[in-house]
Motif scaffolding. Structure first.
Motif, PDB file in Angstrom:
ATOM      1  N   ASP A  85      -3.049  -6.762   7.840  1.00 49.59           N
ATOM      2  CA  ASP A  85      -3.247  -5.570   7.012  1.00 49.59           C
ATOM      3  C   ASP A  85      -2.365  -4.419   7.495  1.00 49.59           C
ATOM      4  O   ASP A  85      -1.736  -3.735   6.683  1.00 49.59           O
ATOM      5  CB  ASP A  85      -4.720  -5.166   7.048  1.00 49.59           C
ATOM      6  CG  ASP A  85      -5.005  -3.966   6.176  1.00 49.59           C
ATOM      7  OD1 ASP A  85      -4.778  -4.043   4.947  1.00 49.59           O
ATOM      8  OD2 ASP A  85      -5.439  -2.932   6.707  1.00 49.59           O
ATOM      9  N   PRO A 123       0.837  -1.216   0.000  1.00 47.46           N
ATOM     10  CA  PRO A 123       0.000   0.000   0.000  1.00 47.46           C
ATOM     11  C   PRO A 123       0.865   1.257   0.000  1.00 47.46           C
ATOM     12  O   PRO A 123       1.991   1.262   0.489  1.00 47.46           O
ATOM     13  CB  PRO A 123      -0.798  -0.125   1.301  1.00 47.46           C
ATOM     14  CG  PRO A 123      -0.742  -1.568   1.662  1.00 47.46           C
ATOM     15  CD  PRO A 123       0.577  -2.071   1.163  1.00 47.46           C
ATOM     16  N   GLY A 137      -1.561   5.412   4.347  1.00 52.40           N
ATOM     17  CA  GLY A 137      -2.433   4.994   5.441  1.00 52.40           C
ATOM     18  C   GLY A 137      -1.868   3.865   6.277  1.00 52.40           C
ATOM     19  O   GLY A 137      -0.756   3.364   6.052  1.00 52.40           O
ATOM     20  N   ARG A 187      -6.731  -7.978  10.492  1.00 49.34           N
ATOM     21  CA  ARG A 187      -6.373  -6.591  10.770  1.00 49.34           C
ATOM     22  C   ARG A 187      -4.874  -6.460  11.056  1.00 49.34           C
ATOM     23  O   ARG A 187      -4.225  -5.507  10.608  1.00 49.34           O
ATOM     24  CB  ARG A 187      -7.182  -6.066  11.951  1.00 49.34           C
ATOM     25  CG  ARG A 187      -8.664  -5.913  11.654  1.00 49.34           C
ATOM     26  CD  ARG A 187      -9.418  -5.360  12.859  1.00 49.34           C
ATOM     27  NE  ARG A 187     -10.837  -5.250  12.589  1.00 49.34           N
ATOM     28  CZ  ARG A 187     -11.411  -4.215  11.982  1.00 49.34           C
ATOM     29  NH1 ARG A 187     -10.662  -3.196  11.585  1.00 49.34           N
ATOM     30  NH2 ARG A 187     -12.711  -4.205  11.774  1.00 49.34           N
ATOM     31  N   HIS A 199       1.148  -5.156   6.539  1.00 47.31           N
ATOM     32  CA  HIS A 199       1.353  -4.921   5.112  1.00 47.31           C
ATOM     33  C   HIS A 199       1.577  -3.440   4.826  1.00 47.31           C
ATOM     34  O   HIS A 199       2.438  -3.068   4.015  1.00 47.31           O
ATOM     35  CB  HIS A 199       0.129  -5.429   4.341  1.00 47.31           C
ATOM     36  CG  HIS A 199       0.354  -5.540   2.875  1.00 47.31           C
ATOM     37  ND1 HIS A 199      -0.660  -5.454   1.955  1.00 47.31           N
ATOM     38  CD2 HIS A 199       1.494  -5.721   2.149  1.00 47.31           C
ATOM     39  CE1 HIS A 199      -0.164  -5.587   0.733  1.00 47.31           C
ATOM     40  NE2 HIS A 199       1.136  -5.752   0.832  1.00 47.31           N
ATOM     41  N   HIS A 200       0.841  -2.567   5.515  1.00 47.47           N
ATOM     42  CA  HIS A 200       1.018  -1.129   5.339  1.00 47.47           C
ATOM     43  C   HIS A 200       2.336  -0.639   5.953  1.00 47.47           C
ATOM     44  O   HIS A 200       2.865   0.395   5.531  1.00 47.47           O
ATOM     45  CB  HIS A 200      -0.140  -0.367   5.989  1.00 47.47           C
ATOM     46  CG  HIS A 200      -1.401  -0.376   5.180  1.00 47.47           C
ATOM     47  ND1 HIS A 200      -2.237  -1.473   5.102  1.00 47.47           N
ATOM     48  CD2 HIS A 200      -1.969   0.581   4.394  1.00 47.47           C
ATOM     49  CE1 HIS A 200      -3.269  -1.182   4.326  1.00 47.47           C
ATOM     50  NE2 HIS A 200      -3.131   0.047   3.879  1.00 47.47           N
ATOM     51  N   SER A 253      -4.282   1.268   7.381  1.00 51.25           N
ATOM     52  CA  SER A 253      -5.139   0.104   7.186  1.00 51.25           C
ATOM     53  C   SER A 253      -6.017   0.333   5.970  1.00 51.25           C
ATOM     54  O   SER A 253      -6.188   1.460   5.515  1.00 51.25           O
ATOM     55  CB  SER A 253      -6.007  -0.146   8.426  1.00 51.25           C
ATOM     56  OG  SER A 253      -6.823   0.980   8.697  1.00 51.25           O
ATOM     57  N   SER A 254      -6.574  -0.763   5.457  1.00 44.66           N
ATOM     58  CA  SER A 254      -7.459  -0.705   4.295  1.00 44.66           C
ATOM     59  C   SER A 254      -8.914  -0.671   4.762  1.00 44.66           C
ATOM     60  O   SER A 254      -9.259  -1.286   5.781  1.00 44.66           O
ATOM     61  CB  SER A 254      -7.244  -1.925   3.399  1.00 44.66           C
ATOM     62  OG  SER A 254      -5.898  -2.005   2.979  1.00 44.66           O
ATOM     63  N   PRO A 255      -9.769   0.043   4.037  1.00 45.33           N
ATOM     64  CA  PRO A 255     -11.167   0.123   4.466  1.00 45.33           C
ATOM     65  C   PRO A 255     -11.929  -1.185   4.280  1.00 45.33           C
ATOM     66  O   PRO A 255     -12.947  -1.403   4.948  1.00 45.33           O
ATOM     67  CB  PRO A 255     -11.748   1.221   3.567  1.00 45.33           C
ATOM     68  CG  PRO A 255     -10.866   1.234   2.359  1.00 45.33           C
ATOM     69  CD  PRO A 255      -9.491   0.873   2.856  1.00 45.33           C
ATOM     70  N   ASP A 256     -11.470  -2.042   3.382  1.00 46.17           N
ATOM     71  CA  ASP A 256     -12.204  -3.281   3.093  1.00 46.17           C
ATOM     72  C   ASP A 256     -11.575  -4.509   3.733  1.00 46.17           C
ATOM     73  O   ASP A 256     -11.756  -5.630   3.256  1.00 46.17           O
ATOM     74  CB  ASP A 256     -12.287  -3.498   1.581  1.00 46.17           C
ATOM     75  CG  ASP A 256     -10.894  -3.523   0.929  1.00 46.17           C
ATOM     76  OD1 ASP A 256      -9.926  -3.149   1.612  1.00 46.17           O
ATOM     77  OD2 ASP A 256     -10.800  -3.912  -0.256  1.00 46.17           O
ATOM     78  N   VAL A 257     -10.818  -4.326   4.829  1.00 46.48           N
ATOM     79  CA  VAL A 257     -10.180  -5.457   5.476  1.00 46.48           C
ATOM     80  C   VAL A 257     -11.252  -6.342   6.121  1.00 46.48           C
ATOM     81  O   VAL A 257     -12.216  -5.833   6.720  1.00 46.48           O
ATOM     82  CB  VAL A 257      -9.160  -4.968   6.537  1.00 46.48           C
ATOM     83  CG1 VAL A 257      -9.845  -4.144   7.615  1.00 46.48           C
ATOM     84  CG2 VAL A 257      -8.419  -6.132   7.157  1.00 46.48           C
TER      85      VAL A 257
END
Length: 342
Positions: free
Chosen positions: A205, A186, A189, A202, A208-209, A191-195
């Motif tokens: 995610d 990514p 941010g 979480r 990952h970020h 976190s992703s909104p669609d996690v």
């Protein structure tokens, strides 16, 4: 100084008073430094150009009367000494003021952003310490070889690279996709909104970020620990106790791990604790490049206004964390190194 016998055990008279005096001096110095931080935190940002009232209303037409009301609301129309007095009184109560931009208590904003910064920069600092100490040990033990020259050259090169520039390079290389191929990581941010729901998704995610900003910080700051460890170990390698250890038949690895490295670690204690203090400060440029919602990005947003209470609050918190950790480092160094106690 004479030795006395107390309860059957030898005791060196005067040790406790000297220790208490040392601790009192360090704590007193830290208190003076914190007071100077409070004074500097107030006046430093008063010299910034720009009118906060006009900046806050730049997107809407306002009259001179409305600007005057806004300045009165935030106390900007008061004399400087009155503003300074109110700042000190509020600071003593733990009140850092109200943000011009967010219209919320600064303490609350800092509390929200503290966690992401500690997570990112704390993880990067731990990895940088481990990597730097390991590379510094290998470089010193193979002093003058190709391994030493390679580790030193790469480390110093990365250390000299601007953090934001390296972050942008990693962002373009691994965050931005090429053609139809998506990026590996990514670009912004935490976190992703669609996690998917659940703790493990979480955590993965967020991890990952974290990869790109964490790698950026580790690549830049690990060389500091590597060079200090390398220099300390080179000083220890000619010591007589290492020759004695080898004469007893110990293998080279055992001499390095059991004798040389523990003594060479002592000078790195202060450096490690100083970096633990800057964990709270975070990395403004890295958090800004990767839009990481921490104290660094909050400070950058406050500078754009300028949001004086938010700038003062972040400055006091960040500078105080460095002072506290530096004081702890000096106290711990006295415990770890008998030469300092003597």
């Amino acid at each position: 100084m004479t030795d006395t016998l107390e309860h059957g055990r030898p005791h060196r008279s005067g040790t406790v008073p000297r220790t208490l005096g040392f601790v009192a001096r360090k704590l007193g110095g830290a208190a003076v430094s914190l007071a100077l931080v409070a004074v500097l935190g107030f006046f430093l940002f008063r010299v910034l150009p720009g009118d906060p009232a006009r900046t806050m209303t730049r997107s809407a037409p306002v009259s001179a009367e409305q600007l005057a009301q806004l300045r009165h609301r935030f106390g900007l129309d008061q004399p400087l000494y009155v503003q300074f007095r109110d700042f000190l009184v509020n600071l003593a109560r733990g009140d850092l003021g109200t943000s011009y931009t967010y219209n919320r208590p600064v303490t609350e904003l800092i509390g929200e952003r503290l966690g992401p910064t500690v997570l990112l920069v704390g993880t990067a600092t731990v990895l940088a310490v481990l990597l730097g100490l390991w590379l510094g040990t290998r470089a010193a033990w193979r002093h003058g070889t190709a391994t030493d020259r390679w580790f030193t050259s790469v480390g110093l090169t990365l250390w000299s690279v601007p953090t934001f520039w390296l972050g942008l390079l990693l962002l373009m290389a691994f965050g931005v996709g090429v053609g139809p191929l998506p990026g590996l990581f990514p670009v912004a941010g935490m976190s992703s909104p669609d996690v998917p729901p659940g703790v493990l998704p979480r955590v993965l995610d967020v991890g990952h970020h974290m990869v790109l900003p964490c790698v950026t910080l580790v690549a830049v700051i690990h060389a500091q620990f590597m060079m200090v460890m390398r220099s300390s170990l080179l000083e220890e390698m000619g010591a007589e106790y290492l020759t004695t250890a080898r004469a007893k038949g110990l293998r080279d690895d055992a001499v390095r791990r059991g004798h040389a490295v523990p003594n060479a670690l002592l000078p790195t204690v202060t450096l490690v604790f100083l970096h633990l203090g800057t964990v709270v400060a975070g990395a403004i440029t890295v958090e800004t490049v990767f839009s990481w919602p921490g104290l660094g990005l909050l400070t950058y947003e406050a500078l754009r206004v300028p949001d004086l209470p938010l700038l003062q609050g972040t400055f006091v918190v960040l500078a105080s964390s460095v002072i506290v950790m530096n004081t702890l480092a000096e106290l711990l160094y006295r415990v770890l190194d008998p030469r300092v106690r003597a």
